[in-house]
Design an enzyme around this catalytic site. Structure first.
Site, PDB file in Angstrom:
ATOM      1  CD  GLU A 134      -2.879  -1.223   0.159  1.00  0.00           C
ATOM      2  OE1 GLU A 134      -3.071  -0.165  -0.480  1.00  0.00           O
ATOM      3  OE2 GLU A 134      -3.480  -2.276  -0.092  1.00  0.00           O
ATOM      4  CB  CYS A 160      -1.279   7.142   1.475  1.00  0.00           C
ATOM      5  SG  CYS A 160      -2.649   6.145   2.074  1.00  0.00           S
TER       6      CYS A 160
END
Length: 456
Positions: free
Chosen positions: A210, A244
């Site tokens: 990720e 993110c």
């Protein structure tokens, strides 16, 4: 660090002895984890305040609430998730039954980052536990208070041979990656993701990465400007932009730019006050190195709003940068902070083409009212996941898979997708012994004709 090898060996033994297989065991561990989080809530609030100056509201909404949602969903659906999936068998397999079993991998390593230090450490572990694995969590050393809380509550409640936390810096991660693990789950930068993948290749260990990237917020001419501004401001400056999937830059139609920026300034003041640096609920930058990196971006383009910073308290105001070009350093890497560059376009097709030529982002947000154009943007541009007329909210839906594509990562999780990520899908065919179809065996002309007819 011989103790790491011992922990991995003990977990492998615990797993191979079949201790994690049953529904009742897995459910009990999820319940224990939920109880441990509940019992330590006040300590968690204090730890996140110490590490990132997170307010109670932000800790609840972006850390704890998401974990409770994930655990509750897993407990509610675990029995169904564990059941084999029956699949169709073709005519050539008459008499047989086909199904897919969900088998845990074994010993799983979760390496988590500092920006959401509780949620991103525990959320993958929830899926790994539900799937029947043993788990080692390596939290970020940059969020020391939260790392200590995670280690305390996990290591006090669980047997280390099943679920444990190993604290430490880069050297600890390197030793962990040298072990023969069965699955690695990493959240962090693309640069470190490549290192993780190289290490995993040594033992052919599967990975989920990720990562991140430059996630655009596209604001079209017909967007609801006030709502777009409010939702972009919230999505960008939550956690001081250290997210993110935060909008990394705005790509706005030139006819909508003036109204959008005016509305964004209004909403920044409404959410963070006229003096954000003095707002005790405004998140700080994690450490000096990251602060120095972000501060360099403030000299680029023209500051339309914000721009003030205080290294003593590691805070940078929510900042909007104008007159930015694609070649500027601020557009060459993920910002990961409270600085938002603005670029303009005059034609949406040209804008999509420009984004498509860049690395695939983790998220994309489109603001516009035309259904046809919404669909066109979602289909034409490749990205991990995103939203139409909103930011960030897609990651809070446990029924949507969350993950990247290309440079922004591989694999996904959340809800059932977490269970699937940490489960090997084992194909099984159960054949009848009441009769035997002769056509698959050689030497029969009738069988050959029959096969040809079936294959037509």
């Amino acid at each position: 660090m011989g103790y790491i090898e011992t922990i991995v060996d003990n977990q492998r033994t615990f797993f191979k002895n079949g201790n994690t297989v049953t529904y009742s065991f897995r459910k009990k561990q999820l319940q224990k984890l939920r109880d441990a989080l509940k019992d330590n809530e006040e300590n968690i609030y204090r730890a996140l305040k110490r590490d990132l100056n997170k307010s109670r509201h932000e800790t609840l909404t972006t850390e704890l609430a998401m974990l409770y949602s994930e655990i509750d969903l897993a407990i509610k659906n675990l029995r169904i998730w564990m059941e084999p999936d029956k699949v169709h068998s073709p005519m050539t397999h008459k008499g047989s039954k086909s199904y897919i079993m969900k088998e845990p991998y074994g010993v799983v390593l979760v390496i988590s980052p500092w920006n959401y230090p509780l949620q991103l450490a525990i959320a993958p572990a929830i899926g790994a536990i539900a799937a029947g694995n043993c788990v080692i969590i390596k939290p970020s050393e940059h969020a020391q208070a939260t790392s200590a809380i995670i280690a305390d509550l996990i290591n006090r409640v669980f047997d280390a041979s099943y679920l444990t936390v190993i604290e430490g810096a880069q050297e600890t991660s390197e030793v962990l990656l040298q072990q023969q693990l069965d699955y690695i789950f990493f959240t962090g930068s693309s640069h470190i993701g490549k290192i993780i993948m190289r290490a995993a290749s040594e033992h052919l260990t599967p990975v989920t990465l990720e990562l991140g990237g430059k996630s655009p917020a596209i604001v079209d001419e017909d967007a609801n400007i006030n709502l777009a501004a409010k939702r972009i401001v919230w999505g960008k400056f939550t956690n001081a932009g250290q997210t993110c999937v935060a909008p990394d830059y705005i790509y706005v139609h030139d006819k909508a730019k003036f109204k959008l920026l005016k509305a964004m300034k209004k909403h920044i003041k409404a959410l963070y006050g006229k003096e954000p640096l003095r707002n005790d609920n405004y998140t700080r930058i994690i450490h000096e190195k990251h602060f120095d990196r972000l501060e360099k971006f403030l000299s680029q383009g023209t500051i339309l709003h914000g721009g003030a910073s205080d290294k003593g308290i590691l805070k940078i105001e929510p900042t909007i940068l104008d007159k930015i070009h694609w070649e500027d350093p601020v557009m060459k890497e993920e910002i990961f902070g409270p600085i938002l560059p603005v670029l303009t376009f005059t034609n949406i097709e040209d804008a999509m083409y420009k984004i498509k030529r860049m690395e695939k982002p983790l998220a994309l947000y489109y603001f516009g009212e035309n259904d046809k154009m919404q669909q066109q943007v979602m289909e034409y541009v490749s990205f991990g996941g995103g939203a139409i007329n909103d930011t960030l909210y897609h990651i809070a839906n446990p029924h949507l898979p969350f993950g990247g594509v290309g440079n922004s990562g591989m694999g996904s999780y959340h809800g059932k997708y977490s269970f699937d990520t940490f489960s090997h899908r084992k194909s099984i065919l159960k054949q009848t012994t009441k009769f035997d179809l002769p056509f698959r065996y050689p030497g029969s002309k009738v069988a050959s004709k029959l096969v040809k007819n079936i294959m037509k």
